[in-house]
Write a protein that holds these residues in place. Sequence first.
Motif, PDB file in Angstrom:
ATOM      1  N   SER A   3       0.824  -1.213   0.000  1.00 52.97           N
ATOM      2  CA  SER A   3       0.000   0.000   0.000  1.00 52.97           C
ATOM      3  C   SER A   3       0.861   1.267   0.000  1.00 52.97           C
ATOM      4  O   SER A   3       0.498   2.276  -0.614  1.00 52.97           O
ATOM      5  CB  SER A   3      -0.936   0.004   1.218  1.00 52.97           C
ATOM      6  OG  SER A   3      -0.200   0.035   2.416  1.00 52.97           O
ATOM      7  N   ASN A   7       0.675   4.161  -2.760  1.00 55.56           N
ATOM      8  CA  ASN A   7       0.420   5.553  -2.375  1.00 55.56           C
ATOM      9  C   ASN A   7       1.499   6.479  -2.922  1.00 55.56           C
ATOM     10  O   ASN A   7       1.214   7.599  -3.369  1.00 55.56           O
ATOM     11  CB  ASN A   7       0.344   5.678  -0.854  1.00 55.56           C
ATOM     12  CG  ASN A   7      -0.917   5.068  -0.275  1.00 55.56           C
ATOM     13  OD1 ASN A   7      -1.923   4.935  -0.969  1.00 55.56           O
ATOM     14  ND2 ASN A   7      -0.862   4.679   0.992  1.00 55.56           N
ATOM     15  N   ASN A  10       0.974   6.906  -6.598  1.00 52.43           N
ATOM     16  CA  ASN A  10      -0.179   7.778  -6.807  1.00 52.43           C
ATOM     17  C   ASN A  10       0.198   9.244  -6.608  1.00 52.43           C
ATOM     18  O   ASN A  10      -0.241  10.125  -7.364  1.00 52.43           O
ATOM     19  CB  ASN A  10      -1.303   7.387  -5.841  1.00 52.43           C
ATOM     20  CG  ASN A  10      -2.580   8.176  -6.109  1.00 52.43           C
ATOM     21  OD1 ASN A  10      -3.072   8.200  -7.231  1.00 52.43           O
ATOM     22  ND2 ASN A  10      -3.107   8.814  -5.077  1.00 52.43           N
TER      23      ASN A  10
END
Length: 392
Positions: A3, A7, A10
Amino acid sequence: LKSEIFNNLNQVFSQNKSLALLFFSTIGFFWAMELVFLLSPLFIKNLGATTFEIGLVYSISGLGTAFLAIPGGLLSDKIGQKIVIIISLILCAISSFLFTLSNTWMILIPLMLIFRSSQSLNLPARNAFISDNTDNNNRAGIFGIMELGFPIGGALGPLLGGILVDIMGWNFTFYMVTVVSLLSIVPIYFLQESKSNSQLINVTTKDKIQTFRSSFLFFGISLMIATSFGVVEPLLPLYLTQNFGTSPTNVGLFFSVTYLAFLTQIFAGSIADKFGKKRILLLSSIILSPLFLFASIADSYLQLMIIFSLLYLSWSATMPSSMALLIEKIPENSRGLALGIRLTGVRLGFTIGPLLGSLIWSYDPSSAFLLSSLISISVIPLILLIKDNPSK
């Protein structure tokens, strides 16, 4: 971990368009440089240079660029990161064009100085821009992603450069460098630069002392690691051609394949954020010495390719941790200076290293790997001097 990596990706490619633009410009810049830089010993040799003279070209040009890294960092703090990056790309384009006019190896000393100076200007400004767009919780992970521009460009450059040299010749390849460098300016033009720099922050005497103390510790770490690679890397094209009869295309393939190891920085940065930057920096540095020893006894092209893939893997793991650790200890308006000091260590390493390597080469080329192994050990006590942050 998964994750965190998502992130960070992103943030770079969706939330912060300036980071994405810088990423694509970085690919272009490193692709342009690596089209010719790693193959350049073969070009210098074609102009009549001996092995020692090839090392001399690298060392003199490297020394000049080493002393430009700190002014480059100061310049980015003073006039802005965006304009300094554009200047660096213009220098790369001009110098690569001038290579086509060279008819003696001695003229390559000032041209190689200008060519390599483009990195001394580009990297402190680029890394300071990344630092301004991250925080301590994700900085190593973002650095890991942004550093992917180097292995992507580095993997594409040598292989394509070797093919172009074999098929089209050196001049056409240098023209390609010029074109790609100029195209890499386009995304930088649209960069949105942070306004929160030196004009908004007062730096105390204590901050200045901390800046120089931390910067020169990381200068030493970078110097030792870069010297260990500088002893052997510039002469690898000659080592491959003389020991294994390798063509320019396969020399380019060697670097393209081994440079793929730098892609792991996307994981190394996030791992460092999660498990501790100092710990990852130390573990990845310890591995270097035995790998250089193994390289000294490699008896085939494939063996050496595997060993250097592992060497570059270990080296790449040190980069996000090293830069993130340094930035955590530096006031915001001194980041360009601090990163310039760190880069000076890298540049000096790639100045001292080739000179040492070219001297040893005359006696026993494989001994250069042994020297690299010894030098890489010296970085361990320097890393242990880094003070841990309370959170990590």
